[in-house]
Design a protein around this motif. Structure first.
Motif, PDB file in Angstrom:
ATOM      1  N   ASN A 117       0.810  -1.220   0.000  1.00 38.45           N
ATOM      2  CA  ASN A 117       0.000   0.000   0.000  1.00 38.45           C
ATOM      3  C   ASN A 117       0.845   1.272   0.000  1.00 38.45           C
ATOM      4  O   ASN A 117       1.418   1.632  -1.014  1.00 38.45           O
ATOM      5  N   HIS A 118       0.973   1.952   1.147  1.00 38.10           N
ATOM      6  CA  HIS A 118       1.692   3.230   1.188  1.00 38.10           C
ATOM      7  C   HIS A 118       3.201   3.061   1.325  1.00 38.10           C
ATOM      8  O   HIS A 118       3.926   4.055   1.360  1.00 38.10           O
ATOM      9  N   GLU A 119       3.670   1.807   1.395  1.00 40.35           N
ATOM     10  CA  GLU A 119       5.110   1.552   1.402  1.00 40.35           C
ATOM     11  C   GLU A 119       5.620   1.636  -0.033  1.00 40.35           C
ATOM     12  O   GLU A 119       5.096   0.967  -0.922  1.00 40.35           O
ATOM     13  N   VAL A 120       6.630   2.455  -0.246  1.00 41.45           N
ATOM     14  CA  VAL A 120       7.105   2.743  -1.599  1.00 41.45           C
ATOM     15  C   VAL A 120       8.077   1.665  -2.066  1.00 41.45           C
ATOM     16  O   VAL A 120       7.889   1.047  -3.123  1.00 41.45           O
ATOM     17  N   VAL A 121       9.129   1.443  -1.307  1.00 40.48           N
ATOM     18  CA  VAL A 121      10.156   0.451  -1.622  1.00 40.48           C
ATOM     19  C   VAL A 121      10.791  -0.056  -0.336  1.00 40.48           C
ATOM     20  O   VAL A 121      10.641   0.541   0.729  1.00 40.48           O
ATOM     21  N   HIS A 122      11.513  -1.163  -0.466  1.00 39.70           N
ATOM     22  CA  HIS A 122      12.389  -1.705   0.582  1.00 39.70           C
ATOM     23  C   HIS A 122      11.641  -2.222   1.806  1.00 39.70           C
ATOM     24  O   HIS A 122      12.220  -2.334   2.890  1.00 39.70           O
ATOM     25  N   GLY A 123      10.370  -2.581   1.632  1.00 42.70           N
ATOM     26  CA  GLY A 123       9.637  -3.174   2.744  1.00 42.70           C
ATOM     27  C   GLY A 123      10.203  -4.532   3.116  1.00 42.70           C
ATOM     28  O   GLY A 123      10.532  -5.349   2.248  1.00 42.70           O
ATOM     29  N   ILE A 124      10.330  -4.782   4.413  1.00 39.80           N
ATOM     30  CA  ILE A 124      10.873  -6.050   4.913  1.00 39.80           C
ATOM     31  C   ILE A 124       9.727  -7.041   5.112  1.00 39.80           C
ATOM     32  O   ILE A 124       8.791  -6.756   5.869  1.00 39.80           O
ATOM     33  N   PRO A 125       9.766  -8.195   4.449  1.00 46.10           N
ATOM     34  CA  PRO A 125       8.687  -9.179   4.637  1.00 46.10           C
ATOM     35  C   PRO A 125       8.608  -9.654   6.080  1.00 46.10           C
ATOM     36  O   PRO A 125       9.641  -9.887   6.733  1.00 46.10           O
ATOM     37  N   SER A 126       7.399  -9.797   6.569  1.00 40.07           N
ATOM     38  CA  SER A 126       7.202 -10.315   7.925  1.00 40.07           C
ATOM     39  C   SER A 126       5.878 -11.060   7.987  1.00 40.07           C
ATOM     40  O   SER A 126       5.077 -11.029   7.046  1.00 40.07           O
ATOM     41  N   ASN A 127       5.639 -11.722   9.118  1.00 39.39           N
ATOM     42  CA  ASN A 127       4.368 -12.398   9.374  1.00 39.39           C
ATOM     43  C   ASN A 127       3.436 -11.546  10.223  1.00 39.39           C
ATOM     44  O   ASN A 127       2.392 -12.033  10.679  1.00 39.39           O
ATOM     45  N   GLU A 128       3.791 -10.285  10.438  1.00 31.84           N
ATOM     46  CA  GLU A 128       3.027  -9.450  11.357  1.00 31.84           C
ATOM     47  C   GLU A 128       1.669  -9.049  10.808  1.00 31.84           C
ATOM     48  O   GLU A 128       0.784  -8.655  11.556  1.00 31.84           O
ATOM     49  N   ARG A 129       1.486  -9.093   9.498  1.00 28.15           N
ATOM     50  CA  ARG A 129       0.187  -8.758   8.919  1.00 28.15           C
ATOM     51  C   ARG A 129      -0.081  -9.664   7.737  1.00 28.15           C
ATOM     52  O   ARG A 129       0.828 -10.125   7.048  1.00 28.15           O
ATOM     53  N   LYS A 130      -1.358  -9.906   7.502  1.00 31.08           N
ATOM     54  CA  LYS A 130      -1.779 -10.673   6.340  1.00 31.08           C
ATOM     55  C   LYS A 130      -2.272  -9.717   5.263  1.00 31.08           C
ATOM     56  O   LYS A 130      -2.814  -8.647   5.557  1.00 31.08           O
ATOM     57  N   LEU A 131      -2.056 -10.109   4.018  1.00 32.24           N
ATOM     58  CA  LEU A 131      -2.576  -9.324   2.913  1.00 32.24           C
ATOM     59  C   LEU A 131      -4.093  -9.426   2.896  1.00 32.24           C
ATOM     60  O   LEU A 131      -4.666 -10.497   3.126  1.00 32.24           O
ATOM     61  N   ARG A 132      -4.722  -8.287   2.609  1.00 32.93           N
ATOM     62  CA  ARG A 132      -6.181  -8.223   2.592  1.00 32.93           C
ATOM     63  C   ARG A 132      -6.688  -7.862   1.200  1.00 32.93           C
ATOM     64  O   ARG A 132      -6.005  -7.190   0.441  1.00 32.93           O
ATOM     65  N   GLU A 133      -7.905  -8.307   0.895  1.00 32.11           N
ATOM     66  CA  GLU A 133      -8.556  -7.910  -0.346  1.00 32.11           C
ATOM     67  C   GLU A 133      -8.527  -6.391  -0.485  1.00 32.11           C
ATOM     68  O   GLU A 133      -8.874  -5.658   0.446  1.00 32.11           O
TER      69      GLU A 133
END
Length: 269
Positions: free
Chosen positions: A79-95
């Protein structure tokens, strides 16, 4: 031996370009797999595991993992993250989310680097258009990679297209780069600017990663406390597309596109 021009930019031989292509195809195939895998309920870390397995199964090495301390195989920016986001299990992708996936691989010492932004299920028309504009601007920039043109022509074509499509923000401090025996090499490739500026003039054998980032709102960004993740100041969404491209006497060769970029580039001619 690695040839460089008078500006210190690596010039690849035809044989070296074939090796770049092999690395690029590893990345291209991995991103296609990830694109098909994205669905609501997954986490970015799930995608990271898929990517690492795919890259290593082809005898390649994830180029991001460990790079300046980065902990993962992909950058996953939601979403509002432009680049270089670190993958984690802290959130699930939503529709309705969008996720930008940036992926790199090293094969026999040569790098490939590419990125896509993928919708998670059905997304809003505004986000669909943001992704379309960003991807199309990348192809407009790629089409400028012809022998004799100037480096600044790339950013000019990217910016000209984005500006023609509406009020979008183009982050000024992020852009593309040279690529070859290292992931990030000279020259830096802006996503904005005036045409005909140089040096350098584009030469056959140059390889550049073209990667526009386009925001739904302001161009202004900031870096989170993890020292990696770049987000928009206003919290509006951002999209990111990238390909590694070789300059040849026959025009741009998109090393990370499965068809070499033929279909999309033919539409611009």
């Amino acid at each position: 031996m690695f040839k460089k021009n008078r500006h210190g930019i690596q010039i690849k031989s035809p044989e070296q370009l074939e090796k770049m292509r092999a690395a690029g195809l590893v990345v291209g195939r991995t991103l296609e797999l990830l694109r098909r895998s994205v669905e609501p309920g997954m986490t970015p870390l799930d995608l990271d595991a898929i990517a690492e397995k795919a890259i290593r199964s082809e005898g390649a090495i994830p180029s991001f993992k460990g790079y300046q301390g980065f902990p993962a195989t992909i950058c996953a920016s939601v979403n509002h993250e432009v680049v270089h986001g670190i993958p984690s299990n802290e959130r699930k992708l939503r529709e309705g989310d969008i996720i930008s996936i940036d992926c790199g691989a090293i094969l026999e010492g040569w790098h490939g680097d590419s990125a896509v932004t993928v919708p998670v299920g059905e997304v809003s028309p505004a986000l669909t258009e943001l992704m379309r504009v960003t991807e199309e601007s990348m192809w407009r920039g790629i089409a400028a990679l012809t022998v004799g043109r100037h480096l600044s022509d790339i950013g000019y074509e990217v910016e000209k297209y984005v500006r023609s499509q509406g009020r979008y923000g183009i982050p000024q401090e992020y852009g593309g780069h040279g690529i070859g025996t290292e992931m990030h090499m000279d020259p830096w490739v802006a996503n904005h600017g005036k045409p005909g500026r140089g040096p350098p003039v584009l030469e056959a054998g140059m390889c550049l990663a073209i990667e526009p980032m386009v925001n739904l709102g302001t161009q202004r960004t900031r870096v989170l406390d993890d020292d990696w993740t770049v987000v928009t100041i206003d919290g509006k969404a951002s999209a990111h597309f990238e390909h590694s491209v070789a300059v040849t006497h026959n025009g741009p060769w998109v090393l990370t596109a499965l068809d070499g970029g033929e279909e999309r580039l033919s539409q611009l001619n």
